[in-house]
Write an enzyme that holds these catalytic residues in place. Structure first.
Site, mmCIF file in Angstrom:
data_model
loop_
_atom_site.group_PDB
_atom_site.id
_atom_site.type_symbol
_atom_site.label_atom_id
_atom_site.label_comp_id
_atom_site.label_asym_id
_atom_site.label_seq_id
_atom_site.Cartn_x
_atom_site.Cartn_y
_atom_site.Cartn_z
ATOM 1 N N SER D 46 4.984 -10.862 -5.821
ATOM 2 C CA SER D 46 6.421 -10.961 -6.038
ATOM 3 C C SER D 46 7.096 -10.296 -4.849
ATOM 4 O O SER D 46 6.832 -9.137 -4.542
ATOM 5 C CB SER D 46 6.805 -10.254 -7.336
ATOM 6 O OG SER D 46 8.151 -10.519 -7.647
ATOM 7 N N GLU D 47 7.974 -11.031 -4.168
ATOM 8 C CA GLU D 47 8.429 -10.567 -2.858
ATOM 9 C C GLU D 47 9.309 -9.319 -2.910
ATOM 10 O O GLU D 47 9.565 -8.716 -1.865
ATOM 11 C CB GLU D 47 9.114 -11.706 -2.083
ATOM 12 C CG GLU D 47 10.376 -12.260 -2.708
ATOM 13 C CD GLU D 47 10.107 -13.490 -3.542
ATOM 14 O OE1 GLU D 47 9.001 -13.612 -4.126
ATOM 15 O OE2 GLU D 47 11.013 -14.351 -3.640
ATOM 16 N N ASN D 48 9.744 -8.920 -4.105
ATOM 17 C CA ASN D 48 10.476 -7.656 -4.176
ATOM 18 C C ASN D 48 9.552 -6.443 -4.097
ATOM 19 O O ASN D 48 10.033 -5.308 -4.091
ATOM 20 C CB ASN D 48 11.341 -7.587 -5.438
ATOM 21 C CG ASN D 48 10.545 -7.763 -6.711
ATOM 22 O OD1 ASN D 48 9.672 -8.621 -6.785
ATOM 23 N ND2 ASN D 48 10.829 -6.956 -7.709
#
Lengths: 233, 220, 233, 220
Positions: D46-48
């Site tokens: 998840s890119e966060n």
């Protein structure tokens, strides 16, 4: 997690695929935090013509210095030649190509290589021999030079602990260049003091996520110290 | 009398301010840590990845995983943090370190510094010095004013390969404290008993001497 | 460590020096990991003409979105406008200048700003509107665009714990942009859930070293959640 | 019959391999996680800043500090790691994620993708999509083959602002699986009961149709 179990059982397997003329990115600062067993395996393999990107080249008879003895190294990319007489000798005689690179630029070149950034500007080295042949550009009135990133066919890394899927934790200043090296290899091999089960490491406290790691081997380490300096009583 | 190494370090220590983050190079700069005034606190940064260098270890505390940039065994001070080389030089390059103290072979009146190689003779490499001089706003160079043959190390132009350009602001030698600005060395203080004439004689670059040059004070 | 004690006791002190037309780098992803009290203080101060560099601009009535209501923001540098109707409205009407920046480029711009790297190349955005007006250069046969770093007059950061000298630890995905923001402010102000004594944090497990931090304040957080999504039974 | 959203996700899941690190975009891509074959394991990025997305939380587990890139509450999977946005996109930009699955408004026969704005109508922003499409070697786009008015989304040239150029390799729509290469869409599979003619009709860009086009198989 079968597809994610990266533990290998011997050094041959750990360094399988390493051949002549490859580039290796190596963690370590002096003899601190170096993958001792992986280096020994490279010596045993006898591969030649290596380019090694590492802050130092070990000492005369330990660490990467061992690879100088058998002339396995064609080129070093390093910030520091001192404290290794054979390194200095091969450099001054021209037997060994050395790309002297400022320490921070070296660290950033590795990080950039792993992070898909092909080049960046830095003020470090502007106006010095390091800047020769490199583009100079001004930003906000200051001069910077363009530095390109590095990646390796292999990265060799020393960590304290790994879980089986390659999440890594380093210990004290043995971290040094290892986290960047880990990101910059097509194949990243990590030698650790302890392999733990998946789930034992706190997700918030992992220094290198397993995605960067291809192979893990449990080593045993001599951890030679270059300068034992003690408190005065 | 010219200062010895410890006295140079003592004089440099007077430049420290409470709350400073400081990077001390190998040699005389390392000694500065011994003379931090009692009423202030500084944190020492080691470019191999340690902010908060503690004392040298006792024999029991020696740990191969805990070294400074000079590869000496050290301990971590209270409140220390440990990080990667990329993070360490992000700190340095980004100008977050308040003061850098380092040695040199030569400096010149334009603030250039040569410290990492003598072609054909000595190749140690720049280590982190090029990043340190490019990154710090505040750089103090410590060295002897002249070499063993009395050749000045404060030049019009450096003769050796440069470590950095236009970056040296202040120099503390065994003879004097000088500021580098406007293309000249400005004499600020002289070592106790050292004459302005001796400093002039041993400074090859342009030297600006004010009417009154106070002696350094070592009152604690 | 008197010179290193960075704890301030109230929000006025925390944001002292903030004036009109300044640039603020803000941590947070959506409403996760945002310095709620510092944002409220900026609203209270009523400063105008702000440039805010932040992945999002909160929601309509929470987080940075609150500053849109009073038109305190002149320009946003963000990757995502969605989920904030007022943000989208002010953007489309031209009242608010928006520099739409890819999320990874935004994170790297902050990191580079803090790390003294004025610019870097990335493939992200090549051939898209993001590349307009930017230099294109090939490395190894691939096209990259030049992106410049960002720094702020202030950085506002949310961390989980701080010790009194500013060493920070983040918790879970509330880390997000906060570590980079912390490095990129001339004055970095951190709002935390807990302030601990110096020495309580493990030196090996500090996410942001105190050198980057100027002021610390203990806040209390609502931690509003944008999308509560639950497991199906 | 055209596939529904879950069936598209099921078909995409067949592209997964054991040991893959995968980034799933918002919408249909997120559903792929529900159809990972039993005999393989993948880790979701998840890119966060989370590698190893676990299931959605129970009510007791809900934690505001633990969300995915779609801002939904999630949990961490066994073996997860959590890191900064800079580290997350170092991973993505550096090509360490094996597969990215994302939605789009349009793709074209040269592998260009438009997914982040419709000028004058809709501005959401690109979020991490531009980094994802520039960084991944292996990108699958999921979308309906045509919009609600039957306008094709597989075009000769994208009409909307691009998210990335020449990056889309594979497309899974409600009607077909296609490969993008050599300036054309190559039809690989059709949805059960969907005719080649319908696919041809709804593909505005150049479509290469082999002699035999197998139906997708959903055998588990």
């Amino acid at each position: 997690m079968s597809g994610f179990n990266k533990v290998v059982s011997n050094y041959q397997e750990a360094m399988a695929g390493l051949t002549d003329d490859m580039t290796i990115i190596a963690g370590g600062f002096g003899l601190c935090g170096i993958p001792e067993g992986l280096i020994t395996e490279i010596k045993r393999l006898g591969v030649k013509g290596l380019t090694i990107v590492s802050n130092n080249c070990g000492t005369d008879n330990f660490g990467l210095g061992m690879l100088l003895e058998d002339k396995q190294i064609k080129k070093m990319v390093s910030s520091y030649v001192g404290e290794n007489a054979e390194f200095e000798r091969q450099y001054l005689s021209g037997e060994l190509e050395v790309d002297l690179t400022p320490q921070g630029t070296l660290a950033e070149k590795m990080r950039a290589g792993g992070a898909g950034i092909p080049a960046f500007y830095t003020a470090t080295g502007f106006g010095t021999p390091v800047a020769e042949g490199k583009e100079v550009r001004q930003f906000n009135g200051r001069n910077y030079i363009l530095e390109e990133s590095v990646t390796g066919d292999f990265a060799i890394v020393k960590a304290w602990k790994a879980d089986k899927i390659g999440n890594l934790v380093y210990r004290d200043t043995a971290m040094n260049f290892n986290p960047m090296a880990a990101t910059a290899g097509k194949i990243t091999v990590v030698e650790v003091e302890e392999i733990v089960e998946v789930g034992e490491l706190d997700p918030n406290q992992i220094h290198t996520p397993g995605i960067y790691v291809n192979r893990i081997i449990k080593g045993s380490f001599e951890k030679r110290i270059e300068k034992i300096t003690l408190a005065k009583n | 009398m010219s200062l010895n190494r410890d006295q140079i370090a003592m004089r440099v220590a007077q430049e420290l301010e409470d709350g400073y983050y400081v990077n001390l190079g190998i040699g005389i700069p390392t000694l500065v840590a011994n003379y931090v005034p009692n009423d202030i606190e500084v944190m020492l940064q080691s470019e191999n990845g340690l902010l908060g260098i503690g004392p040298y270890p006792t024999e029991d505390q020696v740990d191969a995983d805990m070294i400074n940039a000079g590869k000496e065994t050290v301990t971590a001070a209270l409140g220390a943090s440990i990080f990667s080389s990329a993070e360490s030089f992000a700190m340095i390059r980004g100008g977050h370190v308040n003061l850098t103290v380092l040695g040199a072979f030569e400096v010149d009146q334009n603030g250039n510094i040569a410290s990492y190689m003598i072609p054909g003779k000595l190749v140690k490499g720049m280590g982190g010095a090029m990043d340190l001089v490019a990154g710090a706003d505040n750089i103090i160079v410590t060295m002897t004013h002249a070499d063993k043959r009395d050749n000045s190390k404060l030049l019009e132009n450096c003769s050796l390969p440069l470590t950095g350009v236009g970056c040296v602001k202040r120099i503390v030698t065994d003879l004097a404290v000088l500021e580098v600005k406007d293309g000249a060395f400005h004499l600020l203080e002289r070592a106790p008993g050292v004459s302005v004439e001796e400093i002039q004689q041993k400074t090859a670059g342009k030297l600006v001497v004010p009417e009154h040059v106070p002696e350094m004070s070592f009152d604690a």
